[in-house]
Every structure is written in C-alpha cells, then in structure tokens.
Design a protein around this motif. Structure first.
Motif, PDB file in Angstrom:
ATOM      1  N   GLY A 270       7.032  -4.028   2.661  1.00  0.00           N
ATOM      2  CA  GLY A 270       5.935  -3.735   1.763  1.00  0.00           C
ATOM      3  C   GLY A 270       5.681  -2.235   1.700  1.00  0.00           C
ATOM      4  N   SER A 271       4.908  -1.804   0.727  1.00  0.00           N
ATOM      5  CA  SER A 271       4.608  -0.376   0.589  1.00  0.00           C
ATOM      6  C   SER A 271       3.912   0.142   1.842  1.00  0.00           C
ATOM      7  N   VAL A 272       3.916   1.455   2.007  1.00  0.00           N
ATOM      8  CA  VAL A 272       3.284   2.065   3.172  1.00  0.00           C
ATOM      9  C   VAL A 272       1.798   1.706   3.217  1.00  0.00           C
TER      10      VAL A 272
ATOM     11  N   GLY B 204       9.422  -7.467  -2.163  1.00  0.00           N
ATOM     12  CA  GLY B 204       8.603  -6.267  -2.282  1.00  0.00           C
ATOM     13  C   GLY B 204       7.222  -6.429  -1.683  1.00  0.00           C
ATOM     14  N   ASN B 205       6.183  -6.140  -2.478  1.00  0.00           N
ATOM     15  CA  ASN B 205       4.808  -6.198  -1.995  1.00  0.00           C
ATOM     16  C   ASN B 205       4.254  -7.613  -1.898  1.00  0.00           C
ATOM     17  N   ASP B 206       5.058  -8.627  -2.223  1.00  0.00           N
ATOM     18  CA  ASP B 206       4.626 -10.004  -1.986  1.00  0.00           C
ATOM     19  C   ASP B 206       4.645 -10.338  -0.500  1.00  0.00           C
ATOM     20  N   TYR B 207       5.397  -9.559   0.268  1.00  0.00           N
ATOM     21  CA  TYR B 207       5.524  -9.788   1.702  1.00  0.00           C
ATOM     22  C   TYR B 207       5.493  -8.453   2.433  1.00  0.00           C
ATOM     23  N   ASP B 208       5.197  -8.494   3.723  1.00  0.00           N
ATOM     24  CA  ASP B 208       5.369  -7.296   4.541  1.00  0.00           C
ATOM     25  C   ASP B 208       6.849  -7.084   4.847  1.00  0.00           C
ATOM     26  N   ILE B 209       7.560  -8.187   5.103  1.00  0.00           N
ATOM     27  CA  ILE B 209       9.012  -8.133   5.313  1.00  0.00           C
ATOM     28  C   ILE B 209       9.631  -9.318   4.586  1.00  0.00           C
TER      29      ILE B 209
END
Length: 572
Positions: free
Chosen positions: A59-61, A187-192
């Motif tokens: 995910g994004s920072v 992507g941003n749907d998950y952390d990993i």
C-alpha cells in the motif's frame, strides 16, 4: 470429508507458494545450464520476456503509516508505529505518498527478473536522501542512474511518474509507464498483496518443476525402511499427481492482507482459479452451496461454530476416493510395524479401519458434504454438538457397537448403552467413562463421569458433550428440515474468544487470561475470528477476519507476560 473444503484450499496456497519459490530456483538453474548472451553493459540482453508472472504490491506510504499506527495502538504498543513513521518520513522524500509500491516479476530469457516500481516523479530526490547509504548515483548516457547497494549494482530509470528499479539495465525497458492495470484489485486495496499467474510460466519450466518434486519424493521414500516405504509409496504417488495437477492447471492465485480501520479488523483474503475447461476447474465447479441439515449451528451467540454444506463433483469424488484407498494401505503398513498389538488385535483394528474408510468412501460418492459443529460456553459450563451426513447411519452405529464388544473386558473401558431411545428417527446412544480422581480440571469440566451422547439416523450422525448437551442435540435434529439453502458460503468457521476465556478461567484461574477477559469485556466486540470460503467461477475464494477485540486481547496478554517477567526478575 467434512474438512475437504478447507484442507484443499490450504494445500493449494501452500503448494502454489512453494511452486513459485521452486520455479524461480529451477529457472535460474535452467538459464545457467543453457548460457546467456551478455549485454554490452549492465546485465542480460532481453531476447524473450513474458508478462509479469508475479506481481507484489505494498500500500502507499500514507496507507501503511496510518494502518501501522492503528495496529500498534490497538495492541498497546504505539511506540513501534512512531518508529515506523519516523523511518518512513526519513527515506520517502520525493515519493508520492498516496500511490502504492510494486514489484513485477516477468520471465526474461526463461528466468524470473524482479523489477521494482516506485511512485515518484523525481527519483533523483529520493536517491539524494539515500546517499549516506549508497553514495552518489552515477548517470549513464541514456539517463539511467546507477547505485551500489552492498555488493550489488542497481539500475534506475524515470518512467513517467514512476521509477523503475532492476538489477540489469536492459530490464528497465520492460517497465510499464503506468502500472495501474497491473495493480488492479491490489495496490491500496491491501497493505500487502501477491498475485501469481501460473500459465505465463512456460510448459517446459512447469514440467521441470514437477520432475524435481517427483525426484524429491522418491529420494525421501528411498531413505525409509522398506516396509514403511511400501506403505507410503501409494500415498506419495497420489500426492505428486495432485501437486502436478495444481501446477499444470492453476490459472491465478491472489493473496492479500489488509488492516481495515473502518471495519476495526484485520483481513486476510485469498482466491484461486483453475484454467477454464481443465479437470481442476471442473472439480471446483462441482463445489456449490446446498441446503443443509445442520445449518442451525450458525448462531450469533456461539462461542464457536463450523459449517460446510456443498455438492461434490465427480472429479473430486474420484480424487477423494483414491486418497482414502491409499490411506488404507498406509494405515495397514503402520499397523504391521506396531509391536504393541497382537496378531488378533491387529486384525481387529485393520477390519475396523477398513469399515470406517469404506463408509467414508460411500459417503463421498453420494456427491455432497454436510457438517455442522457448535460450541456454547459461559462462565460455568459448556455444550458441544456435532452433526454430519453419512451414507449409512446404521452402519456407523454398528461400527461403534462392534468396537464396544471388542473392548468391553478391557480395564477402564467406557460403558456403552445402545438404542436407549429414539427421537424423530434418530436412535440415541450413550457412552460413559469415569473421570480419574486427581484430574481436577477434567472433574470441573465433566464431573465424576464423562457422558457422550451419540445419535444415528438413516443418513446422519450426531455427537454431543457437556451439560444438557442431549437437549442441544435434539434442537439440531429438530432444525434439520428447515433449511432452504440459498446464497451461503460453502464453508464457514467462527470463534468468539470472550466466552471461551471466561469458561477457561472458571476451570483454572490465570492472570494472563484474566487480563484478556478484562480487555474484551470493555472492547467493542467479543474477540471474533471468522473464516469464510465461497465458490467462484473455476475456483474458490477464502477470507479470514480478525476483529479489533482479538488484537486488544493479544496486546493485553503480552503486557501481562511482560509485567510478570519484570516482577520475577525483581524478586530474583
């Protein structure tokens, strides 16, 4: 058969993950054996490349910082969230804090080559912050930047609003200008998140992987005693065939982990799909939710429940039947090696096991699985009930009756009371056993006698344990004809920690459990863990949810253990 659904999915994830690792290793070996033409500078000439076989996203920072702050705060360790935020702030200047970070792994000239994708419109700013660790970046004639990371050389190129990073210069030409399509559903749907697309792996490489796995099995078997090897060889061969089917017929596997702040839970998701038209796809296509005789175990007040009700297609029936047949041979071989049984006892056990496996095989061939289990608990007592479909409930009862006849003269053998009564077509039986003196915890749980209620219907088996559990079993029998099916997962499992911990504390007090109970009593939930499995086209989807209460309880347990250690060290 009742656990077929969950066992299959768990094995799928484990096998495909192992296959990925083995694939990379085997591909490197293949390339070294074949030889590779060197590039003029910076690595390998790209003569053949696939689309990304593996895609990994973070995910994004901003998302990671917020989620980690939330998670560490919930478990009572906020300092670790602060450390992560400080480190991220130090090294992410120039990075787009709202875009995910990705790694794509195409096969290049037959070998996997990872390419990292960093969201930044100015990678030079990012590298400037890293100069203390890497030294200044060198620039090649085409604008590619080069840094040293330890003993490795890393090549970096600005590609639109992203920076591509790889170990070989020529790999950078494979980086997409906009990776959004590659990150879809990740992507941003998950952390990993990780996605594997097995069919992009060349057939030759998959065949080589299967051959290596087979060789490993054969080497392991060759190291066993001859008798053991004979007993396990059939099972090993069956396992190899199933793994080969997974490797050859898997289409896509996706796994994701997310900290869901809005839902106040951790979420683990996985989905598996097979190649359309393959035998594996047909196997999963045959698993659909069906009306259940045991759906009433799905209760909001349950301390725990498990339920599965699904059809089983012909392909799965054949595979499970073969596995049961192989298990028979392995069990027989193990019994033959036992020194604790006489020849007569060994023959009796083998006959009993064969009857159980035959009944299981006949049940599978009915083309469905239907199982429910329910645990109710409070501070003073518990009730447990289980119900399951079998092809012949009368045979199940007869197996237990024959077992009772064999052991009736054994010391401390339980007392069997058969055909005690009948309730709505279900014959009731009771098994009683003395709880040994001195076993204080068991005495508190069951009293001086353990009573197990067993019910056998024409095509069902019921088991109940605990205070007034026979009444709970009758409730399950009563509800057997009321379920109409509809939209429901093929399998689901739920545990609520608070009532289980309260019951455990009533049996034996424990400071750690007390701390967890105190935390859960003030939490927004009772500490839920939920696992759900659903059928999808050509595959299956699984989800596990861990509530905020569980995280808080774990944090309370950790703090209590730390406090006890400090007290013990002080006393010492």
């Amino acid at each position: 058969m009742s656990f077929r659904c969950s066992i299959t999915v768990n094995r799928l994830f484990a096998v495909v993950a192992f296959a990925s690792a083995a694939l990379f290793a085997s591909s490197h070996s293949l390339v070294r054996a074949q030889g590779t033409a060197p590039a003029a500078e910076g690595g390998t000439v790209v003569t053949d490349a696939t689309e990304p076989v593996v895609v990994v996203t973070l995910g994004s920072v901003n998302k990671l910082m917020q989620d980690i702050n939330y998670l560490t705060g919930v478990v009572g360790q906020p300092q670790y969230g602060g450390i992560f935020q400080m480190m991220a702030g130090t090294f992410t200047q120039g990075v787009d804090l709202n875009q995910p970070i990705g790694i794509i792994v195409p096969l290049v000239n037959g070998t996997p080559e990872p390419i990292a994708l960093l969201p930044t419109a100015d990678v030079r700013t990012v590298l400037k912050r890293l100069e203390a660790q890497t030294g200044p970046a060198d620039e090649l004639d085409d604008g590619t930047l080069v840094i040293a990371v330890g003993a490795n050389t890393v090549y970096i190129r600005q590609v639109g609003t992203w920076a591509a990073i790889a170990r070989n210069r020529d790999l950078l030409s494979l980086a997409p200008t906009d990776p959004a399509s590659l990150f879809e559903g990740m992507g941003n749907d998950y952390d990993i998140a990780i996605r594997l697309r097995m069919q992009l792996v060349p057939t030759e490489t998959r065949n080589m992987l299967v051959a290596q796995l087979r060789q490993g099995f054969e080497q392991a078997i060759s190291k066993q005693d001859q008798a053991d090897a004979e007993g396990t060889k059939a099972m090993a061969e069956s396992s190899i065939k199933q793994i080969e089917q997974l490797i050859q017929d898997t289409d896509e596997l996706k796994i994701g982990w997310n900290i869901d702040q809005a839902g106040k839970q951790l979420m683990f998701e996985g989905s598996f799909t097979a190649v359309a038209g393959s035998e594996l796809a047909a196997m999963y296509g045959g698993q659909q939710a069906i009306p259940s005789q045991f759906a009433s175990v799905i209760r909001d007040d349950a301390a725990a429940y498990y339920h599965t009700a699904m059809s089983i297609g012909p392909q799965a029936v054949e595979q499970v039947s073969a596995s049961l047949e192989n298990a028979t041979g392995a069990i027989r071989a193990a019994l033959d090696q036992s020194d604790d049984l006489s020849d007569a006892q060994r023959d009796d056990v083998e006959a009993l096991v064969q009857r159980i496996i035959d009944l299981a095989s006949r049940s599978v061939k009915e083309g469905k699985a239907d199982v429910g289990a329910l645990l109710l608990a409070n501070q003073n007592d518990f009730q447990f009930v289980f119900g399951g479909f079998v092809a012949d409930g009368n045979e199940a009862a007869q197996i237990v009756k024959d077992l009772a006849a064999k052991i009736q003269n054994e010391p401390k053998a339980p007392k069997f009371s058969f055909d005690v009564s009948t309730y709505k077509g279900v014959t009731m039986h009771v098994i009683e056993a003395d709880v040994p003196q001195g076993e204080d915890e068991l005495q508190k749980m069951f009293g001086p006698k353990l009573r197990v209620h067993v019910g056998t219907g024409a095509k069902s088996v019921f088991v109940a344990v605990g205070k007034d559990s026979e009444s709970l079993m009758k409730n399950l029998i009563d509800s057997g004809t009321s379920d109409q099916g509809g939209v429901r997962p093929v399998g689901q499992f739920r545990v609520q920690l608070l009532p289980i911990l309260q019951y455990a504390q009533s049996i034996e007090t424990n400071e750690v459990i007390a701390a967890m109970i105190d935390t859960l009593s003030r939490a927004s939930d009772g500490g839920d863990v939920m696992v759900v499995q659903k059928s999808i086209v050509n595959g299956q989807e699984s989800r596990m949810l861990v509530s905020e209460g569980v995280l808080q309880a774990v944090g309370a347990a950790v703090r209590q253990v730390q406090q006890q250690k400090m007290q013990n060290n002080g006393n010492f």
